[in-house]
Design an enzyme around this catalytic site. Structure first.
Site, PDB file in Angstrom:
ATOM      1  N   LYS A   1       0.724  -1.025  -0.018  1.00  0.00           N
ATOM      2  CA  LYS A   1       0.006  -0.150   0.155  1.00  0.00           C
ATOM      3  C   LYS A   1       0.863   1.386  -0.026  1.00  0.00           C
ATOM      4  O   LYS A   1       0.556   2.101  -0.711  1.00  0.00           O
ATOM      5  CB  LYS A   1      -0.830  -0.013   1.126  1.00  0.00           C
ATOM      6  CG  LYS A   1      -1.951  -1.144   1.388  1.00  0.00           C
ATOM      7  CD  LYS A   1      -2.686  -1.156   2.387  1.00  0.00           C
ATOM      8  CE  LYS A   1      -2.150  -1.089   3.691  1.00  0.00           C
ATOM      9  NZ  LYS A   1      -1.328  -2.361   4.329  1.00  0.00           N
TER      10      LYS A   1
ATOM     11  N   ARG B   1      -9.417   0.853   9.235  1.00  0.00           N
ATOM     12  CA  ARG B   1      -8.987  -0.528   9.578  1.00  0.00           C
ATOM     13  C   ARG B   1     -10.138  -1.403  10.358  1.00  0.00           C
ATOM     14  O   ARG B   1     -10.053  -2.587  10.594  1.00  0.00           O
ATOM     15  CB  ARG B   1      -7.729  -0.658  10.406  1.00  0.00           C
ATOM     16  CG  ARG B   1      -6.371  -0.713   9.467  1.00  0.00           C
ATOM     17  CD  ARG B   1      -5.388  -0.618  10.678  1.00  0.00           C
ATOM     18  NE  ARG B   1      -4.225  -1.503  10.256  1.00  0.00           N
ATOM     19  CZ  ARG B   1      -3.051  -0.820   9.657  1.00  0.00           C
ATOM     20  NH1 ARG B   1      -3.145   0.417   9.373  1.00  0.00           N
ATOM     21  NH2 ARG B   1      -1.790  -1.661   9.542  1.00  0.00           N
TER      22      ARG B   1
ATOM     23  N   ARG C   1      11.790  -6.022   4.392  1.00  0.00           N
ATOM     24  CA  ARG C   1      11.212  -4.332   4.297  1.00  0.00           C
ATOM     25  C   ARG C   1      12.304  -3.282   5.154  1.00  0.00           C
ATOM     26  O   ARG C   1      12.760  -3.721   6.316  1.00  0.00           O
ATOM     27  CB  ARG C   1       9.879  -4.024   4.848  1.00  0.00           C
ATOM     28  CG  ARG C   1       9.877  -2.666   4.928  1.00  0.00           C
ATOM     29  CD  ARG C   1       8.231  -2.207   4.943  1.00  0.00           C
ATOM     30  NE  ARG C   1       7.455  -2.653   6.138  1.00  0.00           N
ATOM     31  CZ  ARG C   1       6.299  -2.643   6.296  1.00  0.00           C
ATOM     32  NH1 ARG C   1       5.508  -2.161   5.197  1.00  0.00           N
ATOM     33  NH2 ARG C   1       5.656  -3.145   7.409  1.00  0.00           N
TER      34      ARG C   1
ATOM     35  N   ARG D   1      11.509  -1.896  10.955  1.00  0.00           N
ATOM     36  CA  ARG D   1      10.500  -1.594  11.825  1.00  0.00           C
ATOM     37  C   ARG D   1      10.450  -2.473  13.006  1.00  0.00           C
ATOM     38  O   ARG D   1      10.412  -3.836  12.833  1.00  0.00           O
ATOM     39  CB  ARG D   1       9.024  -1.281  11.009  1.00  0.00           C
ATOM     40  CG  ARG D   1       8.947   0.232  10.675  1.00  0.00           C
ATOM     41  CD  ARG D   1       7.679   0.121   9.674  1.00  0.00           C
ATOM     42  NE  ARG D   1       6.576  -0.638  10.143  1.00  0.00           N
ATOM     43  CZ  ARG D   1       5.445  -0.542   9.767  1.00  0.00           C
ATOM     44  NH1 ARG D   1       5.207  -0.111   8.454  1.00  0.00           N
ATOM     45  NH2 ARG D   1       4.366  -1.153  10.259  1.00  0.00           N
TER      46      ARG D   1
ATOM     47  N   ARG E   1      -0.323  -9.235  13.214  1.00  0.00           N
ATOM     48  CA  ARG E   1      -1.009  -8.091  12.386  1.00  0.00           C
ATOM     49  C   ARG E   1      -2.040  -8.636  11.177  1.00  0.00           C
ATOM     50  O   ARG E   1      -2.898  -8.110  10.760  1.00  0.00           O
ATOM     51  CB  ARG E   1      -0.045  -7.197  11.927  1.00  0.00           C
ATOM     52  CG  ARG E   1       0.660  -6.420  12.929  1.00  0.00           C
ATOM     53  CD  ARG E   1       2.095  -5.764  12.632  1.00  0.00           C
ATOM     54  NE  ARG E   1       2.165  -4.790  11.320  1.00  0.00           N
ATOM     55  CZ  ARG E   1       3.034  -4.671  10.643  1.00  0.00           C
ATOM     56  NH1 ARG E   1       4.401  -5.252  11.098  1.00  0.00           N
ATOM     57  NH2 ARG E   1       3.099  -4.072   9.590  1.00  0.00           N
TER      58      ARG E   1
HETATM   59  P1  ADP Z   1       2.160  -1.892   3.090  1.00  0.00           P
HETATM   60  O1  ADP Z   1       2.464  -0.483   3.095  1.00  0.00           O
HETATM   61  O2  ADP Z   1       1.112  -2.569   2.773  1.00  0.00           O
HETATM   62  O3  ADP Z   1       2.503  -2.481   4.438  1.00  0.00           O
HETATM   63  P2  ADP Z   1       4.901  -1.590   1.764  1.00  0.00           P
HETATM   64  O4  ADP Z   1       4.404  -0.637   0.610  1.00  0.00           O
HETATM   65  O5  ADP Z   1       5.650  -1.042   3.027  1.00  0.00           O
HETATM   66  O6  ADP Z   1       3.381  -2.411   2.351  1.00  0.00           O
HETATM   67  O7  ADP Z   1       5.632  -2.960   1.231  1.00  0.00           O
HETATM   68  C1  ADP Z   1       6.045  -4.079   2.030  1.00  0.00           C
HETATM   69  C2  ADP Z   1       7.345  -4.575   1.394  1.00  0.00           C
HETATM   70  O8  ADP Z   1       7.096  -5.309   0.385  1.00  0.00           O
HETATM   71  C3  ADP Z   1       8.329  -3.604   1.194  1.00  0.00           C
HETATM   72  O9  ADP Z   1       9.747  -3.898   1.508  1.00  0.00           O
HETATM   73  C4  ADP Z   1       8.279  -3.127  -0.354  1.00  0.00           C
HETATM   74  O10 ADP Z   1       9.499  -2.695  -0.841  1.00  0.00           O
HETATM   75  C5  ADP Z   1       7.904  -4.594  -0.864  1.00  0.00           C
HETATM   76  N1  ADP Z   1       6.924  -4.610  -2.097  1.00  0.00           N
HETATM   77  C6  ADP Z   1       5.932  -3.853  -2.237  1.00  0.00           C
HETATM   78  N2  ADP Z   1       5.198  -3.885  -3.267  1.00  0.00           N
HETATM   79  C7  ADP Z   1       5.903  -4.955  -3.917  1.00  0.00           C
HETATM   80  C8  ADP Z   1       5.488  -5.949  -4.922  1.00  0.00           C
HETATM   81  N3  ADP Z   1       4.733  -5.650  -5.769  1.00  0.00           N
HETATM   82  N4  ADP Z   1       6.265  -6.874  -5.010  1.00  0.00           N
HETATM   83  C9  ADP Z   1       7.356  -7.296  -4.333  1.00  0.00           C
HETATM   84  N5  ADP Z   1       7.612  -6.525  -3.267  1.00  0.00           N
HETATM   85  C10 ADP Z   1       6.782  -5.540  -2.855  1.00  0.00           C
HETATM   86  P1  AMP Z   2       1.064   0.410   9.244  1.00  0.00           P
HETATM   87  O1  AMP Z   2       2.259   1.332   9.395  1.00  0.00           O
HETATM   88  O2  AMP Z   2      -0.234   0.600   8.369  1.00  0.00           O
HETATM   89  O3  AMP Z   2       1.526  -1.042   9.121  1.00  0.00           O
HETATM   90  O4  AMP Z   2       0.775   0.499  10.838  1.00  0.00           O
HETATM   91  C1  AMP Z   2       1.563   0.058  11.969  1.00  0.00           C
HETATM   92  C2  AMP Z   2       0.857   0.049  13.128  1.00  0.00           C
HETATM   93  O5  AMP Z   2       0.070   1.223  13.651  1.00  0.00           O
HETATM   94  C3  AMP Z   2      -0.558  -0.997  13.154  1.00  0.00           C
HETATM   95  O6  AMP Z   2      -0.245  -2.327  13.504  1.00  0.00           O
HETATM   96  C4  AMP Z   2      -1.257  -0.298  14.275  1.00  0.00           C
HETATM   97  O7  AMP Z   2      -1.001  -0.772  15.590  1.00  0.00           O
HETATM   98  C5  AMP Z   2      -1.285   0.900  14.008  1.00  0.00           C
HETATM   99  N1  AMP Z   2      -2.267   1.618  13.089  1.00  0.00           N
HETATM  100  C6  AMP Z   2      -2.007   2.180  11.785  1.00  0.00           C
HETATM  101  N2  AMP Z   2      -2.979   2.357  11.163  1.00  0.00           N
HETATM  102  C7  AMP Z   2      -4.129   2.200  12.175  1.00  0.00           C
HETATM  103  C8  AMP Z   2      -5.439   2.376  12.278  1.00  0.00           C
HETATM  104  N3  AMP Z   2      -6.173   2.923  11.199  1.00  0.00           N
HETATM  105  N4  AMP Z   2      -6.258   2.031  13.122  1.00  0.00           N
HETATM  106  C9  AMP Z   2      -5.546   1.382  14.283  1.00  0.00           C
HETATM  107  N5  AMP Z   2      -4.355   1.299  14.546  1.00  0.00           N
HETATM  108  C10 AMP Z   2      -3.453   1.543  13.463  1.00  0.00           C
END
Ligand code: ADP
Ligand code: AMP
Length: 221
Positions: free
Chosen positions: A16, A91, A130, A163, A174
């Site tokens: 995302k 969420r 990541r 992270r 999660r």
């Molecule tokens: P989210 O925001 O949904 O948690 P991220 O954008 O941070 O996901 O992506 C999670 C991990 O996967 C990161 O390390 C990113 O570089 C990698 N990633 C994102 N999209 C793809 C894809 N289409 N194919 C492979 N790896 C990806």
């Molecule tokens: P994310 O960066 O989206 O993976 O979010 C990291 C963490 O932040 C999650 O595991 C939750 O603990 C908190 N968080 C982020 N967005 C929300 C949301 N919309 N509602 C509740 N918790 C959230």
């Protein structure tokens, strides 16, 4: 007036944030990541950060009223006038309903919800590798999207870190939280007729093509 008020839906690690930054660069609308905002609050040690920290470390959701409050304030900012990309919000059903109310109060609506589909095992693999820039929030993957120099952000030279909640055990928690609380939103937005599915298992370019294709149809129906 044409607007692009978007939601990116999908499990943690679906891509995302990666796609939100691509949309932001192309359309000039801000990415609103509740995760980023909460992490910033934790790093700064604010009251909000102190309340949120425990939930985040355990992979649980931060309580609705806290998250709804920060999104409501953020959506009032001037840079959201031409549109925005919500990443990681809503969420829960209560958050989705609150968002509808906030949009109503502002005379706006959500135009599209892009649902990024990725199965659990792929999510775990993605998150394990990541790395995130401490300075600008850019997202890397050590195998699929590595930085040019190890540990250093290509865009700003900032330091890359893993992270705290990206450990496998927390990622699985999660994902369980996603299945229980967030997945039902797919049906919620499908019923409203604004849900668009993309195949998140493709590579970053492949997903980008699907996403931009949906958005170009929205802007040129
Ligand atoms: P989210 O925001 O949904 O948690 P991220 O954008 O941070 O996901 O992506 C999670 C991990 O996967 C990161 O390390 C990113 O570089 C990698 N990633 C994102 N999209 C793809 C894809 N289409 N194919 C492979 N790896 C990806
Ligand atoms: P994310 O960066 O989206 O993976 O979010 C990291 C963490 O932040 C999650 O595991 C939750 O603990 C908190 N968080 C982020 N967005 C929300 C949301 N919309 N509602 C509740 N918790 C959230």
């Amino acid at each position: 007036m044409f607007s692009m008020n978007l939601i990116l839906l999908g499990p943690p690690g679906a891509g995302k944030g990666t796609q939100a930054k691509i949309i932001m660069d192309k359309y000039g609308i801000p990415q609103i990541s509740t995760g980023d905002m909460l992490r910033e609050a934790v790093a700064k040690g604010t009251e909000l950060g102190k309340k949120a920290k425990k939930y985040m470390t355990e992979g649980k959701l931060v309580p609705d009223e806290i998250v709804i409050g920060i999104v409501k304030e953020r959506l009032k900012q001037k840079d959201c006038e031409k549109g925005f990309i919500l990443d990681g919000f809503p969420r829960t059903l209560a958050q989705a309903e609150a968002l509808d109310r906030i949009m109503g109060e502002m005379g706006k609506k959500i135009d599209a919800v892009i649902n990024v589909n990725v199965p659990e095992e792929e999510v775990v693999k993605r998150i394990a590798y990541r790395r995130t820039c401490k300075n600008c929030g850019a997202i890397y993957h050590l195998i699929y999207n590595p930085p040019k120099r190890p540990g250093i952000c290509d865009k700003c030279g900032g330091e890359l870190y893993q992270r705290e909640d990206d450990k496998e055990e927390t990622v699985r928690e999660r994902y369980r939280v996603y299945k229980k609380n967030t997945e039902p939103l797919i049906e919620y937005y499908k019923k409203k007729g604004i849900l668009f599915d993309v195949d998140g298992t493709k590579d970053i370019e492949g997903v980008k093509r699907e996403v931009l294709d949906i958005l170009s149809k929205l802007s040129h129906p």
